[in-house]
Design a protein around this motif. Structure first.
Motif, mmCIF file in Angstrom:
data_model
loop_
_atom_site.group_PDB
_atom_site.id
_atom_site.type_symbol
_atom_site.label_atom_id
_atom_site.label_comp_id
_atom_site.label_asym_id
_atom_site.label_seq_id
_atom_site.Cartn_x
_atom_site.Cartn_y
_atom_site.Cartn_z
ATOM 1 N N GLY A 120 0.786 -1.210 0.016
ATOM 2 C CA GLY A 120 0.010 0.156 -0.043
ATOM 3 C C GLY A 120 0.719 1.165 0.219
ATOM 4 O O GLY A 120 0.374 2.128 -0.638
ATOM 5 N N TYR A 121 1.980 1.261 0.776
ATOM 6 C CA TYR A 121 2.700 2.275 0.829
ATOM 7 C C TYR A 121 3.509 2.490 -0.426
ATOM 8 O O TYR A 121 3.616 3.887 -1.069
ATOM 9 C CB TYR A 121 3.872 1.993 1.640
ATOM 10 C CG TYR A 121 5.006 2.839 2.075
ATOM 11 C CD1 TYR A 121 4.745 4.213 2.543
ATOM 12 C CD2 TYR A 121 6.312 2.785 2.028
ATOM 13 C CE1 TYR A 121 5.538 5.283 2.906
ATOM 14 C CE2 TYR A 121 7.413 3.712 2.274
ATOM 15 C CZ TYR A 121 6.959 4.933 2.823
ATOM 16 O OH TYR A 121 8.200 5.734 3.055
ATOM 17 N N LEU A 122 4.164 1.462 -1.208
ATOM 18 C CA LEU A 122 4.523 1.757 -2.512
ATOM 19 C C LEU A 122 3.350 2.220 -3.512
ATOM 20 O O LEU A 122 3.698 2.951 -4.498
ATOM 21 C CB LEU A 122 5.191 0.447 -3.139
ATOM 22 C CG LEU A 122 6.342 -0.291 -2.442
ATOM 23 C CD1 LEU A 122 6.755 -1.458 -2.800
ATOM 24 C CD2 LEU A 122 7.461 0.740 -2.600
ATOM 25 N N TRP A 123 2.201 1.662 -3.390
ATOM 26 C CA TRP A 123 1.071 2.375 -4.332
ATOM 27 C C TRP A 123 0.757 3.416 -4.027
ATOM 28 O O TRP A 123 0.667 4.120 -5.188
ATOM 29 C CB TRP A 123 -0.084 1.272 -4.102
ATOM 30 C CG TRP A 123 -1.308 1.588 -4.587
ATOM 31 C CD1 TRP A 123 -2.571 1.796 -4.128
ATOM 32 C CD2 TRP A 123 -1.714 1.770 -6.181
ATOM 33 N NE1 TRP A 123 -3.376 2.164 -5.092
ATOM 34 C CE2 TRP A 123 -3.098 2.186 -6.317
ATOM 35 C CE3 TRP A 123 -0.652 1.739 -7.152
ATOM 36 C CZ2 TRP A 123 -3.607 2.366 -7.520
ATOM 37 C CZ3 TRP A 123 -1.327 1.868 -8.489
ATOM 38 C CH2 TRP A 123 -2.552 2.431 -8.800
ATOM 39 N N LYS A 124 1.081 3.892 -2.772
ATOM 40 C CA LYS A 124 0.513 5.479 -2.695
ATOM 41 C C LYS A 124 1.436 6.321 -3.535
ATOM 42 O O LYS A 124 1.112 7.300 -4.022
ATOM 43 C CB LYS A 124 0.565 5.631 -1.235
ATOM 44 C CG LYS A 124 -0.662 6.493 -0.610
ATOM 45 C CD LYS A 124 -0.543 6.725 0.660
ATOM 46 C CE LYS A 124 -0.287 8.121 1.017
ATOM 47 N NZ LYS A 124 0.032 8.485 2.542
ATOM 48 N N GLY A 125 3.053 5.726 -3.188
ATOM 49 C CA GLY A 125 4.035 6.767 -3.966
ATOM 50 C C GLY A 125 3.803 6.628 -5.335
ATOM 51 O O GLY A 125 3.810 7.588 -6.039
#
Lengths: 246, 230, 298
Positions: free
Chosen positions: B16-21
């Motif tokens: 999720g953290y990467l996707w938000k990026g």
């Protein structure tokens, strides 16, 4: 804005900030020059491969161009610096035996060289394919081999046609060396940041670097214009549109 | 091969953290492309206008932007955009904008220079006679541009504009060097805090490739379609 | 190309005015209804991200006491607190241009920096040293001669190291990481033999490593340095508020609890479920600093 800061000594360093920036500029130019050689040779080979009649050569050339054009240059820098040395035990030993500066230089040159090669391959391909098909056929009709046809007929004209887009590529390459900062290479942008961080005189440092990059761009532009003039064939109008990119 | 360990990637909060990026990169790309095309078109019109002063200022701007590294521009605007925005909005004090938001200003102004050159080529590709014809039916310069020249130039240049937008998408990765948590910034931070830097970059590079390759295939398709219409 | 000059000059004129900042952080906070704290993302345990990507840490907790004092002073209980990530390289410009109002991280209070910014009372005291792998057999700084080492760009360790090299005739080859995490990974992956940095940050990186037992910190120091919260220069009202709030905190029994919470107990990390313990008891030097709060730089 007080540019006198440039003449102040670097704390615990060996000279003034101006000299520090100049040493950064030196690495910028070294990396750009070496990467240009790789890019020109490799890009020409790949570009020619993509116009030959060998299906596999065309595919290989296309694959190379797609891979190197579709990954951000910054990520390519990280791959060359962080990933590749760690993939195999042998590469790790090799990298560790080198002076860090040597490896940073080498990684930057290879990274920028292989990246720019993909762009040059595209220009060379476009240059060759812009020539009338008849030129190739004429070469074969005269009994020249495929290699000879490229060497004596197609390439001499194609290279002249693509000088303007190649000028942009050279300028892009010089600008792209700034990304060497991301792996700690002590080039001009690194030194600019360092000066900003240590003296807190960001505007002065960045102004000096901006002027330096603009001057380099002008020189590169002039140099290529001279080459274009010297090599012009009477009756040919060169001027393929400049490629995009930075 | 050294032992790479991708297991730490396989949990919802990390992905999720990467996707938000990655979403940030997309947002920045869309906004900067839209803003950059508008700004670039205005610059192109200024460069081609018969007003000498306007044309000089525009070409000076474009040449300056094109001769310095994007990284340098990113840092310049990072320092300057609060001041620029204050100047534009006449606010009492510089607005508080972090690197993530100053990047919008940076990329619109920077990419505008590149979009300008594309639009200029597009405008110049329209036969001169059309301008004459537009004037003949009573349109002025701006009307001729707005109703006759620009729509055609824009359509002719669409594939090039989109290709430049893919390059813009790749360039947005540079904001990570300002510590913005875009896709590659999130990857770096994740790699540093977990000790798996090699793995995250090994993961990020193919993801970028797949996205950009798919987009460039799309542009090629479009190019063929447009070529038939013409 | 020749027409660059006017554009460039215009840009410079704007740049020149950019440094002029309005003093009065309290006034700014009151008018905007918000305060922005700068934090670091990998400065364990001062200021770093937990597994939900939220900033936490010793410095973040101490700064929250300043925020409470601001709320009380301005009578704004609903004051909005923004958290802005910063790095070694951009923390000072961001403070100067007003993006952040106070930095809560691992910033050395140095005389050089005091020309640009101001500091609140010291909350930690570190030794600049080096982390090495135990297998390297290195136990003194002098043994780093001729070796590759990493350090983080923008930190006080860089000029210190250069000075050390000159005076001791030691020649090391530096690789600059962009942040502590990256510098440490160069050590983890054997790209360098040592990571030269502040000892507590090294301890934080080691505790967070995949196998902490592999590393040790050399018991030798380039210099002792105080850490403190960084605020804008020439802002006496805000400085007085920070000093007063922190002096009260440092002298209260709560301070010992805060210290114990971050330095001698398990603390959360960016990996879900994983905790680490730095086992870093309070040094006599820090005890003295907390007993007599000060903002002396090095």
């Amino acid at each position: 804005m007080d540019l006198k800061i440039l003449l102040e000594q670097v704390p615990d360093g060996d000279g003034t900030w101006l000299m520090s920036l100049a040493s950064g500029l030196k690495y910028t130019m070294i990396v750009a020059a070496l990467a240009w050689i790789i890019a020109f040779v490799l890009g020409s080979i790949l570009g020619v491969m993509r116009t030959t009649e060998n299906k596999w050569a065309v595919r290989l050339g296309n694959a190379y161009v797609e891979i190197f054009r579709n990954v951000p240059l910054l990520v390519q820098f990280f791959v060359w610096f962080f990933v590749l040395p760690n993939l195999f035990v042998s590469t790790k030993h090799l990298v560790n035996s080198l002076d860090p500066l040597t490896y940073q230089l080498g990684a930057s040159v290879l990274c920028l060289g292989t990246f720019t090669a993909a762009r040059i391959a595209e220009q060379v391909r476009a240059g060759i394919q812009s020539l009338p098909r008849g030129q190739r056929d004429a070469g074969y009709a005269m009994g020249l081999s495929q290699a000879q046809t490229y060497r004596y007929i197609l390439l001499p004209v194609a290279y002249r046609i693509i000088i303007p887009p190649m000028t942009s590529e050279l300028m892009n390459l010089i600008k792209n060396t700034a990304l060497g900062y991301s792996i700690g290479l002590v080039e001009l942008f690194f030194r600019t940041r360092e000066m900003g961080e240590m003296t807190f005189r960001y505007y002065e440092a960045f102004t000096a670097a901006t002027v330096a990059y603009v001057v380099i761009a002008m020189i590169a532009n002039r140099a290529m214009a001279v080459i274009e003039k010297r090599t012009a064939i009477p009756g040919f109008i060169s001027g393929a549109s400049a490629g995009g990119g930075h | 091969m050294n032992n790479l360990d991708f297991a730490f990637l396989a949990n919802a909060s990390t992905l999720g953290y990467l996707w938000k990026g990655l979403q940030y990169n997309f947002q920045l790309t869309v906004v900067a492309a839209a803003g950059g095309v508008i700004w670039g078109t205005l610059l192109a019109l200024a460069r081609l206008s018969s007003n000498k002063g306007l044309s000089l200022v525009a070409s000076g701007y474009v040449n300056l932007m094109r001769s310095i590294p994007l990284l340098l521009v990113v840092f310049w605007f990072y320092f300057l955009s609060p001041v620029l925005i204050q100047w534009v909005t006449h606010a009492d004090r510089p607005p508080q904008i972090g690197a993530d938001r100053s990047a919008y200003v940076t990329f619109i102004l920077f990419e505008g220079a590149y979009f300008c050159e594309i639009m200029r080529a597009g405008i110049q590709s329209i036969p001169r006679g059309q301008v004459g014809a537009a004037y003949a039916v009573g349109l002025n310069y701006w009307q001729a541009m707005r109703y006759v020249i620009l729509p055609q130039a824009f359509r002719n240049m669409l594939p090039v504009l989109l290709t430049q937008t893919i390059i813009l998408f790749q360039d947005t990765s540079l904001v990570s060097l300002l510590n913005v948590t875009d896709f590659i910034g999130a990857s770096s931070k994740l790699g540093q805090s977990t000790g798996h830097l090699v793995e995250v970059y090994t993961f990020a590079a193919p993801i970028y490739f797949l996205i950009c390759f798919a987009l460039s295939l799309g542009v090629k398709r479009l190019q063929k379609k447009i070529a038939i219409i013409r | 190309m020749k027409k660059l000059l006017p554009t460039l000059l215009a840009a410079l004129c704007i740049a020149g005015t950019a440094q002029a900042q309005d003093a009065g952080t309290l006034k700014k906070i009151k008018e905007t209804g918000q305060i922005t704290l700068g934090y670091r993302e990998t400065s364990i345990p001062f200021s770093y991200l937990n597994d939900k990507q939220q900033p936490i840490g010793y410095a973040v907790e101490i700064c929250s006491h300043v925020v409470d004092a601001v709320k009380a002073e301005l009578k704004m209980p609903a004051l909005k607190v923004n958290m802005q990530p910063v790095t070694s390289s951009n923390r000072i410009p961001l403070l100067q241009n007003g993006t952040i109002d106070m930095e809560c991280g691992s910033t050395t209070n140095s005389v050089e920096r005091q020309k640009q910014v101001s500091f609140g009372p010291t909350y930690f005291r570190i030794q600049v040293s080096a982390a090495v792998k135990k297998t390297s057999g290195i136990s003194t700084l002098a043994e780093l001669n001729g070796k590759n080492i990493s350090t983080t760009s923008g930190t006080t360790a860089v000029p210190l190291l250069k000075g050390y090299e000159k005076t001791k005739n030691v020649d090391v080859k530096e690789i600059y990481g962009k942040d502590h995490g990256e510098s440490f990974l160069l050590l983890q992956d054997d790209r360098v033999v040592a990571f030269v940095m502040d000892d507590i940050l090294l301890a934080g990186q080691i505790a967070n490593a995949r196998d902490p037992s592999l590393y040790k910190i050399i018991p030798e120091s380039l210099r002792a340095e105080p850490y403190g919260p960084m605020i804008r220069k020439d802002d006496p009202s805000f400085k007085a508020l920070v000093d007063k709030a922190l002096t009260a905190l440092y002298k209260s029994p709560e301070m010992e609890k805060i210290y114990a919470k971050w330095y001698t107990s398990p603390i959360p990390t960016a990996t879900p479920g994983k905790t680490i313990n730095l086992n870093f008891p309070m040094t006599p030097a820090l005890k003295a600093d907390l007993a007599a709060p000060n903002d002396k730089g090095v």
